[in-house]
Design an enzyme around this catalytic site. Sequence first.
Site, PDB file in Angstrom:
ATOM      1  CG  ASN A 180     -20.694  -2.346  23.028  1.00  0.00           C
ATOM      2  OD1 ASN A 180     -20.199  -3.270  22.398  1.00  0.00           O
ATOM      3  ND2 ASN A 180     -20.019  -1.256  23.337  1.00  0.00           N
ATOM      4  N   GLY A 252     -23.160   2.898  29.262  1.00  0.00           N
ATOM      5  CA  GLY A 252     -23.170   1.453  29.472  1.00  0.00           C
ATOM      6  C   GLY A 252     -22.866   1.111  30.925  1.00  0.00           C
ATOM      7  CG  ASP A 253     -19.250   2.170  32.565  1.00  0.00           C
ATOM      8  OD1 ASP A 253     -19.095   1.006  32.159  1.00  0.00           O
ATOM      9  OD2 ASP A 253     -18.445   3.084  32.321  1.00  0.00           O
TER      10      ASP A 253
HETATM   11  O1  RIB Z   1     -17.141   3.366  29.984  1.00  0.00           O
HETATM   12  C1  RIB Z   1     -16.603   4.658  30.068  1.00  0.00           C
HETATM   13  C2  RIB Z   1     -15.234   4.623  30.684  1.00  0.00           C
HETATM   14  O2  RIB Z   1     -14.373   3.922  29.838  1.00  0.00           O
HETATM   15  C3  RIB Z   1     -14.591   5.964  30.896  1.00  0.00           C
HETATM   16  O3  RIB Z   1     -14.893   6.545  32.134  1.00  0.00           O
HETATM   17  C4  RIB Z   1     -13.107   5.662  30.703  1.00  0.00           C
HETATM   18  O4  RIB Z   1     -12.348   5.812  31.863  1.00  0.00           O
HETATM   19  C5  RIB Z   1     -13.048   4.245  30.160  1.00  0.00           C
HETATM   20  O5  RIB Z   1     -12.655   3.363  31.123  1.00  0.00           O
END
Ligand code: RIB
Length: 313
Positions: A180, A252-253
């Site tokens: 990011n 982002g995940d």
């Molecule tokens: O990217 C979000 C995550 O960051 C959360 O779920 C938290 O566990 C941290 O790892």
Amino acid sequence: MSVVVLGSVNHDVVCEVERLPGPGETILAAATRTNLGGKGSNQAVAAAKAGASVEFVARIGEDPDPALRKSLCEYSVGLEAVVEVPGTRTGTAYITVAAGENQIVVDPGANFRWESDAELDRSVAAEQIAAAEVVVAQLEVPIRVVRWAARHARRFILNAAPATDLPADLLRRCDPLIVNESELAAVTGHPITTPQEACVQARNLCLNGVPAVVATLGAAGAVWARRDGSAAVAAGYQPAPRIDSADSTGAGDAFVGALATVLADGADLPSGVAFATAAAALAVQSPGTHAAYPSRDQIIATLPAVPPARDPH
Ligand code: RIB
């Protein structure tokens, strides 16, 4: 589309507040909740929901938690390489959410308890990594383990979160490196305030040996840069659709999991970034992480709302 995600799993303790507290300040939460998270488990679920066949490589505590495995199984994430480490507890993330923004502090617990490289070489994870089209890692686990995975992957994607110093041998394997704005600034040493600046820094990383870079910019979208032949670097800017964000935690995940899925399916980087932008736009519209991530059909239905990519300059 076979994807291995190597990374963290956390119990997320989430406080909803009206605004993020300043240093030394005490504020009251409007609500609290807990859910399963960790960048690793989030990206594994996001990829599975986006259509990938996913194996998750992780370390959890010995505290019995059938809900953790059950929850990941419900999304068809393979758990053969999720190992319980004696004498540890599963990681915990303390998250404060306000008006679509968040702050996160992680107590890593078992996420930082891995065997030696020689032992990992003999593990089921080594076989899964060698067989996968794409391997994804983040930095909530030791960088030594991330480097081990990168060395064995056919195609390696690194989400460099949280930011830390990255060795040159690891950077040279990132196809792409996903960061990011603040992580891009940390990696390059240059502050990022516009997509144009992000693009310049992404290009510079490619010129210095990184195969490809994607920088996510929240509501402003994402930029990408990719080595194109020996000397040239191609780059593009992907704006995001306008949406009201309910909770950006783990958005982002969602982006990383969706991008890994379509790259494993043979997509090129620009169309992969458009797909991942649609996935992240859907993810921020609901609270939490796993439950908020969209299915492949939902992402495809949202693609027409993603603005066309533009020249970054
Ligand atoms: O990217 C979000 C995550 O960051 C959360 O779920 C938290 O566990 C941290 O790892």
